[in-house]
Enzyme design. Structure first.
Site, PDB file in Angstrom:
ATOM      1  NE  ARG A   6      -3.800  -1.422   0.330  1.00 26.18           N
ATOM      2  CZ  ARG A   6      -4.777  -2.331  -0.715  1.00 26.18           C
ATOM      3  NH1 ARG A   6      -3.490  -2.672  -1.801  1.00 26.18           N
ATOM      4  NH2 ARG A   6      -5.610  -3.436  -0.399  1.00 26.18           N
ATOM      5  CD  GLU A  31      -3.279   3.315  -5.081  1.00 29.72           C
ATOM      6  OE1 GLU A  31      -4.442   2.029  -5.589  1.00 29.72           O
ATOM      7  OE2 GLU A  31      -2.021   2.457  -4.564  1.00 29.72           O
ATOM      8  CG  HIS A  54      -3.213  -0.651  -6.424  1.00 27.55           C
ATOM      9  ND1 HIS A  54      -3.943  -0.354  -5.685  1.00 27.55           N
ATOM     10  CD2 HIS A  54      -3.291  -2.305  -6.495  1.00 27.55           C
ATOM     11  CE1 HIS A  54      -4.020  -0.778  -4.445  1.00 27.55           C
ATOM     12  NE2 HIS A  54      -3.628  -2.078  -4.656  1.00 27.55           N
TER      13      HIS A  54
HETATM   14  P1  NAP Z   1      -0.786 -11.172   5.007  1.00 26.70           P
HETATM   15  O1  NAP Z   1      -0.157 -12.500   4.468  1.00 26.70           O
HETATM   16  O2  NAP Z   1      -1.208 -10.820   6.348  1.00 26.70           O
HETATM   17  O3  NAP Z   1       1.285 -11.181   5.208  1.00 26.70           O
HETATM   18  C1  NAP Z   1       1.435  -9.327   5.747  1.00 26.70           C
HETATM   19  C2  NAP Z   1       2.497  -9.452   6.754  1.00 26.70           C
HETATM   20  O4  NAP Z   1       3.151  -8.275   6.820  1.00 26.70           O
HETATM   21  C3  NAP Z   1       2.764 -10.838   7.841  1.00 26.70           C
HETATM   22  O5  NAP Z   1       4.480 -11.524   7.031  1.00 26.70           O
HETATM   23  C4  NAP Z   1       2.850  -9.544   8.937  1.00 26.70           C
HETATM   24  O6  NAP Z   1       3.416 -10.219   9.957  1.00 26.70           O
HETATM   25  C5  NAP Z   1       3.627  -8.825   8.356  1.00 26.70           C
HETATM   26  N1  NAP Z   1       3.316  -7.195   9.150  1.00 26.70           N
HETATM   27  C6  NAP Z   1       2.508  -7.029   9.214  1.00 26.70           C
HETATM   28  N2  NAP Z   1       2.919  -5.823  10.699  1.00 26.70           N
HETATM   29  C7  NAP Z   1       3.637  -5.257  10.332  1.00 26.70           C
HETATM   30  C8  NAP Z   1       5.106  -4.370  11.046  1.00 26.70           C
HETATM   31  N3  NAP Z   1       4.449  -3.703  11.915  1.00 26.70           N
HETATM   32  N4  NAP Z   1       6.157  -4.831  11.056  1.00 26.70           N
HETATM   33  C9  NAP Z   1       6.139  -5.594  10.122  1.00 26.70           C
HETATM   34  N5  NAP Z   1       6.111  -6.779   9.559  1.00 26.70           N
HETATM   35  C10 NAP Z   1       4.553  -6.465   9.564  1.00 26.70           C
HETATM   36  O7  NAP Z   1      -0.848 -10.000   3.950  1.00 26.70           O
HETATM   37  P2  NAP Z   1      -0.704 -10.968   2.250  1.00 26.70           P
HETATM   38  O8  NAP Z   1      -1.496 -11.328   2.162  1.00 26.70           O
HETATM   39  O9  NAP Z   1       0.787 -10.958   2.356  1.00 26.70           O
HETATM   40  O10 NAP Z   1      -1.194  -9.178   2.239  1.00 26.70           O
HETATM   41  C11 NAP Z   1       0.254  -7.842   2.202  1.00 26.70           C
HETATM   42  C12 NAP Z   1      -0.949  -6.763   1.696  1.00 26.70           C
HETATM   43  O11 NAP Z   1      -0.327  -6.887   0.239  1.00 26.70           O
HETATM   44  C13 NAP Z   1      -1.955  -6.462   2.080  1.00 26.70           C
HETATM   45  O12 NAP Z   1      -2.248  -6.026   3.423  1.00 26.70           O
HETATM   46  C14 NAP Z   1      -2.124  -5.470   1.023  1.00 26.70           C
HETATM   47  O13 NAP Z   1      -2.351  -4.769   1.508  1.00 26.70           O
HETATM   48  C15 NAP Z   1      -1.011  -5.322  -0.167  1.00 26.70           C
HETATM   49  N6  NAP Z   1      -1.755  -6.155  -1.144  1.00 26.70           N
HETATM   50  C16 NAP Z   1      -1.347  -5.389  -2.473  1.00 26.70           C
HETATM   51  C17 NAP Z   1      -1.736  -5.951  -4.165  1.00 26.70           C
HETATM   52  C18 NAP Z   1      -1.711  -5.134  -5.177  1.00 26.70           C
HETATM   53  O14 NAP Z   1      -2.304  -5.041  -5.653  1.00 26.70           O
HETATM   54  N7  NAP Z   1      -0.586  -4.308  -5.164  1.00 26.70           N
HETATM   55  C19 NAP Z   1      -2.055  -6.786  -3.508  1.00 26.70           C
HETATM   56  C20 NAP Z   1      -2.575  -7.574  -2.670  1.00 26.70           C
HETATM   57  C21 NAP Z   1      -2.139  -7.471  -1.703  1.00 26.70           C
HETATM   58  P3  NAP Z   1       3.050 -11.444  11.199  1.00 26.70           P
HETATM   59  O15 NAP Z   1       3.339 -13.100   9.411  1.00 26.70           O
HETATM   60  O16 NAP Z   1       4.142 -11.273  12.192  1.00 26.70           O
HETATM   61  O17 NAP Z   1       1.875 -11.355  11.047  1.00 26.70           O
END
Ligand code: NAP
Length: 340
Positions: free
Chosen positions: A237, A266, A285
């Site tokens: 994000r 955005e 995006h």
């Molecule tokens: P996820 O499985 O929940 O992974 C998020 C990771 O971030 C986890 O490893 C979490 O740690 C870590 N995290 C959370 N807070 C943190 C902090 N304060 N410092 C360091 N690390 C932290 O989510 P995901 O499915 O991989 O998706 C991640 C993000 O990608 C989504 O939330 C979304 O915003 C973004 N996204 C963007 C697109 C796009 O179109 N560009 C598409 C899909 C997703 P823990 O594992 O220890 O909890």
């Protein structure tokens, strides 16, 4: 009588048919319509909400007094006021897993693209500059064998780490809230404090969700810790990175370049300095924007909403505490998980 849902995204025909099988559907093409009388009238009656992009704030939720469930066609839900939903006992569902590999592909293409200057060189060729063989002025840098630092080693972070370690022989460093022993064993990934990760990485890839804790996690101080020859990739994000600080770091050549799929505002305003920088590869995006994945996301969100409004536990529920509170208050409500 069918429940009314408000759909604020154009979905593929089979998904629309599925929704219409279960609900009366008020259809809108995005939240740009949110101030229109017909939108507000539908919102006032809607029991379900499904769509993607745009802010669902407390005022919006207050205008939907009958709302029982919100189903976002995304994994991220930072644009939705979760506290306001929780206060009203409204379920929130999202679509993790189905977009993991596609978004990891996008992050990796940004990484490869900035390293090998893909957009810049393709434009150079289109502009007619290929008069003789390329020289040092057109060289990129290698990706294979370099060090990748992943900020947020979750589902997508892990998928990027696999591409990097197994496909490109990269050393993978990561930071997350908790250690990932399985990925450490499988890929040789190593946990680092954020500052150490920034200092050691040739590519820093941001894949943490936007939360109060991660807003501007990468600011001027963090960018200053990166190597001058390193690249920043953000496919999470926009606001996880302080965009002003990033622009400043790029203008001062504090870092080598950036690959960005997401921005603080955005759509990105056309006058953004980022668009004028040859060492920035910017995408609108499109992390999960393939035909197959968007279809899978829409279907997943539709099933989440169908289950939520039928009193079944949706497969991907962000706020299970709402369901638990409802079960305590009304023991007749089904707590059975969805069969899918
Ligand atoms: P996820 O499985 O929940 O992974 C998020 C990771 O971030 C986890 O490893 C979490 O740690 C870590 N995290 C959370 N807070 C943190 C902090 N304060 N410092 C360091 N690390 C932290 O989510 P995901 O499915 O991989 O998706 C991640 C993000 O990608 C989504 O939330 C979304 O915003 C973004 N996204 C963007 C697109 C796009 O179109 N560009 C598409 C899909 C997703 P823990 O594992 O220890 O909890």
């Amino acid at each position: 009588m069918k429940k009314l849902i408000l759909l604020y995204k154009v979905v593929q025909p089979d998904v629309l048919a599925l929704l219409k099988e279960h609900f009366e559907v008020a259809e809108f093409d995005g939240l740009a319509a949110a101030t229109r009388p017909d939108f507000l009238a539908a919102l006032a009656r809607a029991q379900g909400l499904i769509g993607m992009y745009g802010r669902i704030d407390a005022g919006f939720i207050a205008a939907a007094p009958r709302l029982q469930a919100v189903s976002t066609v995304s994994v991220g839900y930072d644009a939705i006021d979760l506290a306001a939903l929780n206060a009203r006992g409204i379920l929130l569902c999202n679509t993790p897993d189905v977009l993991t590999e596609t978004t990891a592909d996008t992050a990796f293409l940004l990484l490869l693209g900035v390293a090998r200057r893909v957009a810049e060189l393709a434009q150079w060729l289109k502009d007619g500059h290929w008069q003789r063989p390329v020289g040092a002025a057109q060289y990129g840098v290698d990706v294979h064998g370099k060090t990748l630092g992943i900020v947020g080693m979750g589902r997508i972070g892990g998928a990027v780490a696999r591409r990097a370690a197994l496909g490109f022989g990269m050393r993978v460093l990561y930071t997350a809230r908790s250690p990932k022993p399985q990925l450490e064993q499988e890929l040789g990934a190593q946990w680092r404090e954020l500052d150490a990760l920034l200092g050691e990485s040739d590519f820093v890839c941001v894949l943490a969700p936007l939360t109060a804790q991660t807003r501007h996690l990468i600011g001027a101080e963090q960018l200053a810790r990166m190597k001058p020859e390193a690249f920043l990739i953000n496919a999470a994000r926009g606001a996880v990175v302080d965009e002003r600080a990033l622009i400043d770091a790029l203008q001062r050549r504090r870092i080598a370049g950036a690959g960005l799929d997401v921005f603080e505002q955005e759509p990105l305003p056309p006058q953004s300095p980022l668009l004028a920088m040859p060492n920035v590869l910017a995408l609108p995006h499109v992390g999960s924007a393939t035909r197959e994945t968007r279809h899978a996301m829409e279907l997943c969100a539709a099933h989440n909403l169908i289950d939520a409004l039928a009193g079944r536990r949706p497969r991907y529920l962000v706020n299970p505490q709402v369901l638990e509170a409802a079960a305590t208050a009304s023991p007749t409500r089904s707590e059975t998980p969805s069969p899918r």
